[in-house]
Design an enzyme around this catalytic site. Sequence first.
Site, PDB file in Angstrom:
ATOM      1  N   GLU A  40     -33.941  45.897  22.652  1.00  0.00           N
ATOM      2  CA  GLU A  40     -34.262  44.945  21.993  1.00  0.00           C
ATOM      3  C   GLU A  40     -32.997  43.866  21.307  1.00  0.00           C
ATOM      4  OE1 GLU A  40     -35.587  46.099  17.225  1.00  0.00           O
ATOM      5  OE2 GLU A  40     -36.953  46.624  18.887  1.00  0.00           O
ATOM      6  N   HIS A  41     -32.073  44.505  21.222  1.00  0.00           N
ATOM      7  CA  HIS A  41     -30.884  43.559  20.558  1.00  0.00           C
ATOM      8  C   HIS A  41     -30.220  42.773  21.780  1.00  0.00           C
ATOM      9  CE1 HIS A  41     -30.455  46.938  17.494  1.00  0.00           C
ATOM     10  NE2 HIS A  41     -31.450  46.256  17.271  1.00  0.00           N
ATOM     11  N   HIS A  42     -30.330  43.262  23.077  1.00  0.00           N
ATOM     12  CA  HIS A  42     -29.286  42.493  24.072  1.00  0.00           C
ATOM     13  C   HIS A  42     -30.127  42.298  25.184  1.00  0.00           C
ATOM     14  CE1 HIS A  42     -26.056  44.172  21.590  1.00  0.00           C
ATOM     15  NE2 HIS A  42     -25.638  43.171  21.630  1.00  0.00           N
ATOM     16  N   GLN A  46     -33.833  52.979  20.708  1.00  0.00           N
ATOM     17  CA  GLN A  46     -34.248  54.401  20.929  1.00  0.00           C
ATOM     18  C   GLN A  46     -34.693  55.427  19.820  1.00  0.00           C
ATOM     19  OE1 GLN A  46     -31.015  56.414  23.244  1.00  0.00           O
ATOM     20  NE2 GLN A  46     -31.705  58.442  22.498  1.00  0.00           N
ATOM     21  N   HIS A  54     -26.988  53.494  27.685  1.00  0.00           N
ATOM     22  CA  HIS A  54     -27.307  52.100  27.282  1.00  0.00           C
ATOM     23  C   HIS A  54     -26.346  51.094  27.868  1.00  0.00           C
ATOM     24  CE1 HIS A  54     -30.218  53.117  23.702  1.00  0.00           C
ATOM     25  NE2 HIS A  54     -29.619  54.334  23.955  1.00  0.00           N
TER      26      HIS A  54
END
Length: 201
Positions: free
Chosen positions: A92-94, A132, A160
């Site tokens: 969700e961050h990148h 995660q 990741h």
Amino acid sequence: MAAPTHRNNDSAWGLSMTEQLADHYRQIIQEIGEDPDREGLRDTPKRAAKAMQFLNRGYFQSLEEIVNGAVFESDTDEMVLIKDIELYSICEHHLLPFTGKCHIAYMPRGKVLGLSKFARIVDMYARRMQIQENLTRQIAEAVQQVTDARGVAVVIEAHHLCMMMRGVEKQNSSMTSSVMLGAFRESQSTRQEFLTLVHGR
């Protein structure tokens, strides 16, 4: 997050969402300096929109729908372990993928869950924008909720792309996360048995 009441499959709403996403992807392609009208990119916005909907289809599923009544009475009270469930999710961050395997164990208390449902539970939560750590807990709590087990343990091992393709660019790094509930948290021997079975390949 609760699943939306809408469906994105073969509906006017779903088609509208695809078109809106495609427009955004077209704009992104332009903003990074490409020509969205050239032959190779002409259909990319729509393909990317459909891919994004598919990769996030977990938002349109519910635990009740996934389990579909496949909980059965059983006298089994020893550990049940399901190993190496493949998973694919999006950080969700990148908005880059992370992929790996999930291992689930539970100690039944009069009820067992149909085997394929574990993979479906993993997929439902993985097919959402995630980190995660949260994914691991969501899976564990879902299995606990459905089975009312004496204990549930979940371990996820994943790579990741947000760490491999950008930033520090470390190709061999991986992340392991775990959640222990009930008997697995309370009993060191039960927890150790689970970890030994998971890693004793």
